[in-house]
Write an enzyme that holds these catalytic residues in place. Structure first.
Site, mmCIF file in Angstrom:
data_model
loop_
_atom_site.group_PDB
_atom_site.id
_atom_site.type_symbol
_atom_site.label_atom_id
_atom_site.label_comp_id
_atom_site.label_asym_id
_atom_site.label_seq_id
_atom_site.Cartn_x
_atom_site.Cartn_y
_atom_site.Cartn_z
ATOM 1 N N GLU A 194 0.795 -1.228 0.000
ATOM 2 C CA GLU A 194 0.000 0.000 0.000
ATOM 3 C C GLU A 194 0.833 1.287 0.000
ATOM 4 O OE1 GLU A 194 -2.664 -0.590 3.313
ATOM 5 O OE2 GLU A 194 -3.517 -2.391 2.441
ATOM 6 N N ASP A 241 -1.269 -3.947 -3.210
ATOM 7 C CA ASP A 241 -2.021 -2.710 -2.913
ATOM 8 C C ASP A 241 -3.502 -2.905 -3.232
ATOM 9 O OD1 ASP A 241 -2.540 -0.033 -2.211
ATOM 10 O OD2 ASP A 241 -0.796 0.720 -3.314
ATOM 11 N N GLU A 308 -6.184 -10.524 -1.632
ATOM 12 C CA GLU A 308 -7.001 -10.355 -0.414
ATOM 13 C C GLU A 308 -8.481 -10.319 -0.799
ATOM 14 O OE1 GLU A 308 -5.623 -7.031 1.948
ATOM 15 O OE2 GLU A 308 -3.514 -7.570 1.661
HETATM 16 O O1 G3I Z 1 -4.139 -8.419 18.454
HETATM 17 C C1 G3I Z 1 -4.897 -7.385 19.076
HETATM 18 C C2 G3I Z 1 -5.453 -7.851 20.374
HETATM 19 O O2 G3I Z 1 -4.385 -8.110 21.257
HETATM 20 C C3 G3I Z 1 -6.385 -6.773 20.957
HETATM 21 O O3 G3I Z 1 -6.984 -7.232 22.103
HETATM 22 C C4 G3I Z 1 -7.475 -6.419 19.932
HETATM 23 C C5 G3I Z 1 -8.383 -5.304 20.399
HETATM 24 O O4 G3I Z 1 -8.920 -4.568 19.348
HETATM 25 O O5 G3I Z 1 -6.848 -5.993 18.756
HETATM 26 C C6 G3I Z 1 -6.014 -6.987 18.162
HETATM 27 O O6 G3I Z 1 -5.452 -6.461 17.006
HETATM 28 C C7 G3I Z 1 -6.298 -6.352 15.900
HETATM 29 C C8 G3I Z 1 -5.717 -7.197 14.785
HETATM 30 O O7 G3I Z 1 -6.458 -6.995 13.583
HETATM 31 C C9 G3I Z 1 -5.726 -8.683 15.110
HETATM 32 O O8 G3I Z 1 -7.033 -9.133 15.256
HETATM 33 C C10 G3I Z 1 -6.365 -4.894 15.492
HETATM 34 O O9 G3I Z 1 -7.057 -4.151 16.465
HETATM 35 C C11 G3I Z 1 -7.057 -4.752 14.169
HETATM 36 O O10 G3I Z 1 -6.930 -3.408 13.717
HETATM 37 C C12 G3I Z 1 -6.390 -5.652 13.145
HETATM 38 O O11 G3I Z 1 -7.080 -5.525 11.915
HETATM 39 C C13 G3I Z 1 -6.400 -6.044 10.802
HETATM 40 C C14 G3I Z 1 -6.073 -4.931 9.825
HETATM 41 O O12 G3I Z 1 -5.470 -5.471 8.668
HETATM 42 C C15 G3I Z 1 -5.132 -3.894 10.421
HETATM 43 O O13 G3I Z 1 -4.826 -2.930 9.483
HETATM 44 C C16 G3I Z 1 -7.326 -7.055 10.137
HETATM 45 O O14 G3I Z 1 -7.510 -8.178 11.009
HETATM 46 C C17 G3I Z 1 -6.704 -7.538 8.825
HETATM 47 O O15 G3I Z 1 -7.648 -8.302 8.116
HETATM 48 C C18 G3I Z 1 -6.337 -6.326 7.971
HETATM 49 O O16 G3I Z 1 -5.723 -6.786 6.795
HETATM 50 C C19 G3I Z 1 -5.377 -5.766 5.855
HETATM 51 C C20 G3I Z 1 -4.145 -6.240 5.130
HETATM 52 O O17 G3I Z 1 -3.113 -6.512 6.050
HETATM 53 C C21 G3I Z 1 -3.682 -5.186 4.094
HETATM 54 N N1 G3I Z 1 -4.740 -4.847 3.207
HETATM 55 C C22 G3I Z 1 -6.002 -4.436 3.826
HETATM 56 C C23 G3I Z 1 -6.471 -5.507 4.806
HETATM 57 C C24 G3I Z 1 -7.806 -5.145 5.397
HETATM 58 O O18 G3I Z 1 -7.701 -3.985 6.193
#
Ligand code: G3I
Length: 405
Positions: A194, A241, A308
């Site tokens: 990205e 991206d 994705e």
């Molecule tokens: O691991 C912590 C946990 O310890 C905590 O208790 C909890 C509370 O909110 O958060 C957990 O982390 C979360 C993590 O996912 C694991 O579940 C984050 O808050 C959350 O923001 C994170 O979201 C991920 C996101 O990327 C972050 O940018 C999504 O699961 C994941 O699907 C998403 O994937 C991205 C790709 O990497 C790049 N392209 C876009 C795609 C979708 O956003």
């Protein structure tokens, strides 16, 4: 026999819906449309995730998705597998996918939260489980503006401000350590994720003003590719991206920027093998852009992954919902429309399979999706097949030809 009947019925309903869309375009005759929708819903209800009676009547899919595309391209799913996954979920993964992308656990924040600290427990478990089950692993991701610990960009213990050299040293060490640990065990990496901004005209690369860009400059991408190649010369290295297919038909916008960027990387000698079009799509996604983007990237000598993939069945755009929640509902008609979009997309992937190395769904079920409230995947929250699943399998097997735009 039963399966054939239901599959045929599903194809017919998808066809009716396509016709309905044409009518809608031409004359917006609400009464006719409502009649056709009602007709589609009536039969499509047998595939609904929300109807308990019907759900029990859904037959098992005829084969795994990976088997429907064997010899063409890999079929993947994202997840931090296997920790926290049920036996049923793991069986579903083994049946449908031959490659896994760690959804979060290999990103810079979780793997490298402090300069002298690496966390390997979850990524090691993922790699081991995949090896034991003959499933390949795709690495995600090394240089990104998000989910990257703050220390990467802060002054060092000596208190000196971040210099270009120090930023390069940190990124290089990170890449050499992570890629090196899994050398030979991970088939390829989303090296840079990205890096292009949203909303540009396409006249420039329109690079995001990310911490890596600010600290190192525009060559941070080429350097990242070179370090990843140094760490594992056999790994496939991709730029990844979202929305980079947008504007492909008219050669403008984010797609045009991505072409400028990729041409520069190739010119600078970056060891880049391919492009990941993330594929976070919706019911009104511009399908011709997708096909044109694939051929444009292939014309640069690059392979393409849909890295994705998800297609939201409600709403037109993003909006993440909490994993396992979100409370959104989707109508039966939305699931039929979703199946139609998936079928059109896989028809494109199928016809362009020489350019495509992998199609990875971003999650295994609607419950395990970052957009769970918009029900974007092909298995519902209870891991039951949705209408899209059999359509995708049938496209791969040549049993269904999706209408072309
Ligand atoms: O691991 C912590 C946990 O310890 C905590 O208790 C909890 C509370 O909110 O958060 C957990 O982390 C979360 C993590 O996912 C694991 O579940 C984050 O808050 C959350 O923001 C994170 O979201 C991920 C996101 O990327 C972050 O940018 C999504 O699961 C994941 O699907 C998403 O994937 C991205 C790709 O990497 C790049 N392209 C876009 C795609 C979708 O956003």
């Amino acid at each position: 026999m039963v399966m054939k009947t239901k599959t045929g019925l599903l194809h017919a309903e998808i066809g009716k819906l396509a016709q309905k869309k044409e009518i809608e375009k031409g004359m917006t005759n609400r009464l006719v449309i409502s009649g056709l929708i009602a007709c589609a819903i009536l039969s499509a209800t047998i595939y609904s995730q929300d109807s308990a009676t019907i759900k029990s009547a859904i037959p098992a899919p005829t084969m795994g998705i990976k088997d429907a595309y064997a010899g063409k391209f890999l079929i993947g799913a994202a997840g931090d597998i296997p920790r926290g996954y049920s036996e049923a979920e793991l069986a579903n993964i083994k049946a449908n996918y031959n490659v896994v992308t760690p959804e979060n656990c290999m990103k810079p924040q979780p793997t490298h939260p402090a300069e002298d600290t690496y966390n390997w427990t979850t990524p090691d478990a993922l790699v081991q489980w995949c090896q034991e089950n003959n499933i390949k692993v795709w690495g995600h991701t090394l240089a990104w503006h998000s989910q990257t610990a703050g220390w990467f960009f802060q002054p060092g213990v000596d208190g000196q401000p971040l210099t270009r050299e120090r930023a390069m040293e940190r990124l290089k060490n990170h890449i050499l350590t992570v890629v090196g640990r899994y050398k030979g065990k991970i088939i390829g990496w989303d090296v840079v994720n990205e890096a292009i901004n949203d909303g540009g005209t396409g006249d420039t690369e329109n690079l995001r003003n990310s911490p890596w860009f600010k600290a190192i400059g525009p060559d941070f991408l080429t350097l990242a590719f070179q370090w990843a190649h140094e760490a594992d010369p056999n790994a496939q290295l991709y730029y990844n991206d979202y929305n980079i297919e947008q504007g492909a038909v008219e050669n403008k916008g984010k797609h045009a920027s991505s072409m400028l960027l990729l041409k520069r990387l190739i010119k600078e000698g970056a060891p880049i093998n391919g492009v990941g079009i993330q594929g976070h799509w919706h019911l009104n996604t511009n399908i011709p852009d997708v096909e044109k983007a694939i051929s444009n990237y292939a014309s640069l000598g690059l392979k393409v992954s849909i890295s994705e993939l998800d297609v939201t069945s409600t709403g037109t755009n993003s909006g993440a919902f909490p994993v396992g929640g979100g409370g959104g509902t989707a109508s039966d008609e939305a699931f039929v429309q979703q199946a139609q979009v998936y079928a059109k997309l896989f028809d494109i992937f199928n016809r362009n399979s020489k350019s495509i190395s992998r199609v990875t769904f971003w999650g295994i079920s609607d419950r395990r999706s970052w957009r769970s409230g918009q029900r974007p995947l092909v298995f519902d929250g209870q891991l039951q097949p949705k209408p899209a699943l059999q359509m995708i399998i049938d496209v791969g097997q040549g049993k269904y030809v999706a209408p072309r735009p």
